[in-house]
Write an enzyme that holds these catalytic residues in place. Structure first.
Site, PDB file in Angstrom:
ATOM      1  CE  LYS A  36      50.384 -42.451 -17.021  1.00 52.84           C
ATOM      2  NZ  LYS A  36      51.319 -42.809 -18.077  1.00 52.84           N
ATOM      3  CE1 TYR A 260      19.742 -60.051  -9.908  1.00 51.41           C
ATOM      4  CE2 TYR A 260      21.819 -58.936  -9.460  1.00 51.41           C
ATOM      5  CZ  TYR A 260      20.433 -58.916  -9.556  1.00 51.41           C
ATOM      6  OH  TYR A 260      19.772 -57.751  -9.292  1.00 51.41           O
TER       7      TYR A 260
HETATM    8  C1  LIG Z   1      52.526 -43.023 -17.371  1.00 47.30           C
HETATM    9  C2  LIG Z   1      53.868 -42.678 -17.843  1.00 47.30           C
HETATM   10  C3  LIG Z   1      54.947 -42.708 -16.939  1.00 47.30           C
HETATM   11  C4  LIG Z   1      54.844 -43.188 -15.511  1.00 47.30           C
HETATM   12  O1  LIG Z   1      55.107 -44.557 -15.457  1.00 47.30           O
HETATM   13  P1  LIG Z   1      55.104 -45.355 -14.058  1.00 47.30           P
HETATM   14  O2  LIG Z   1      55.407 -46.748 -14.468  1.00 47.30           O
HETATM   15  O3  LIG Z   1      53.722 -45.225 -13.513  1.00 47.30           O
HETATM   16  O4  LIG Z   1      56.117 -44.745 -13.194  1.00 47.30           O
HETATM   17  C5  LIG Z   1      56.177 -42.283 -17.419  1.00 47.30           C
HETATM   18  N1  LIG Z   1      56.344 -41.877 -18.692  1.00 47.30           N
HETATM   19  C6  LIG Z   1      55.332 -41.848 -19.584  1.00 47.30           C
HETATM   20  C7  LIG Z   1      55.591 -41.382 -20.962  1.00 47.30           C
HETATM   21  C8  LIG Z   1      54.060 -42.265 -19.195  1.00 47.30           C
HETATM   22  O5  LIG Z   1      53.059 -42.257 -20.088  1.00 47.30           O
END
Ligand SMILES: *Cc1c(COP(=O)(O)O)cnc(C)c1O
Length: 364
Positions: A36, A260
């Protein structure tokens, strides 16, 4: 380096991490890569292709548009959409993605439009204590009964849950409580659906709760080289390096300010280097104030003053460097965990910060 800044993605390290995680799993447990947020900032497509070449068949994304982008680029493997919304359920079916059904509302909407002749593959999320998404265990049991009567229309491919403290190795109680609840639902489900698979662990879970890997594990950050504990981090290799270069070196005198807002005043004669990266590239504006530093080979230089939109200034008084020298914010030897600590966050939020202006470059 023709770009002002690059996020270098080492795909060899993705392969290393995949095998390293796999070693902690039983032979029949599958890794489902969670790709993702544009592959945790690393541009998902190449990561996916790399993993597909290792034989991975099923992937997960968070939102529908992420799955769509991958399909449009020609990626043909199975894609699970973890967080569908009612507005895209129809397209999820049309494109052949597999939705997670995570509450009664979504289930109602889904049934109204799921009118295929073939049973549609779905995944059911149970809320065992994270309280983000998912059916309660009780709701799940009645949902399972309901789906048993509708087996001609729906196939529960997997039933899963998510731990809220999988990275906590000192207090395992909450996670174990969630796992126990999950196992109760799993038992009931197994009686009704012999082919359904089960999963509850993310990356930290694989390392901290290896006895509960079940059929699948869902790994995101681990494939990028982080596992939320130094002991496990040591088994993995960071994939992303954020690099830029020096574009000016300036000598200043005592009393001169940098950047700045007069936030940095020199107490002595100093050499300042300006980097071709700023908050428009995803570096937090106050990183210097929080102890931010960058690495030039094996030396480190502190960031001074407020970070500008397009530039960052360093104190290089005691460092020999010239215009064009490469500088990194994090890489394999200076993991994003360090930058995260200074900013009060986790490597997840660091590695995916780089904005679109930062060119992704891949090492195969
Ligand atoms: C993002 C996600 C993961 C992955 O988790 P990691 O800690 O990055 O391995 C697994 N399960 C769900 C439901 C997620 O949303």
């Amino acid at each position: 380096m023709i770009y002002n800044a690059v996020l270098e993605i080492n795909l060899k390290n993705v392969i290393h991490n995949y095998h390293s995680i796999k070693k902690n799993l039983g032979k029949s447990t599958k890794i489902i890569p969670v790709i993702k947020a544009n592959g945790y900032g690393a541009e998902s497509f190449h990561i996916l292709e790399t993993l597909a070449e290792l034989g991975v068949e099923t992937f997960a994304v968070a939102y529908f548009q992420e799955a769509l982008t991958l399909r449009e680029k020609g990626f043909k493997k199975t894609i699970i959409v973890l967080y569908p919304q009612e507005q895209n359920l129809k397209e999820i079916i049309e494109y052949g993605f597999e939705p997670v059904i995570y509450n009664k509302y979504l289930w109602q909407k889904f049934q109204n439009i799921a009118l295929s002749n073939e049973p549609l593959s779905i995944h059911i999320e149970v809320n065992t204590g994270m309280n983000r998404m998912g059916f309660s265990p009780k709701e799940t049991l009645s949902l399972l009964e309901e789906i048993k009567d509708k087996e001609a229309r729906f196939k529960i491919k997997t039933l899963f849950s998510h731990l809220s403290t999988s990275e906590d190795i000192t207090d395992r109680e909450k996670a174990l409580k969630q796992i126990t609840l999950f196992e109760q639902v799993k038992k009931k489900s197994e009686n009704l659906f012999p082919d359904t698979k089960y999963h509850i662990l993310n990356t930290s879970g694989v390392f901290n709760f290896p006895e509960y890997t079940f059929d699948w594990v869902r790994c995101g950050i681990g494939l990028h080289g982080y596992a939320n504990h130094p002991k496990w981090d040591a088994l993995l290799k960071p994939v992303a390096s954020l690099k830029t270069k020096i574009i000016q070196i300036t000598s200043i005198n005592e009393g001169d300010s940098v950047g700045y807002g007069n936030t940095f005043i020199a107490k002595k004669t100093m050499n300042i280097a300006t980097l071709a990266i700023g908050y428009a590239d995803g570096i937090p504006r106050d990183y210097g104030m929080k102890g931010g530093e960058v690495y030039l080979g094996n030396q480190s230089a502190p960031i001074i003053g407020n970070i500008c939109m397009d530039a960052t200034m360093l104190d290089v008084t005691n460092i020999s460097c010239v215009i064009g020298d490469e500088v990194c914010f994090f890489d394999e030897t200076h993991p994003a965990t360090l930058m995260g600590k200074k900013l009060g966050t986790i490597p997840y939020e660091i590695i995916l910060r780089a904005t679109e202006r930062v060119k992704r470059v891949f090492i195969k």
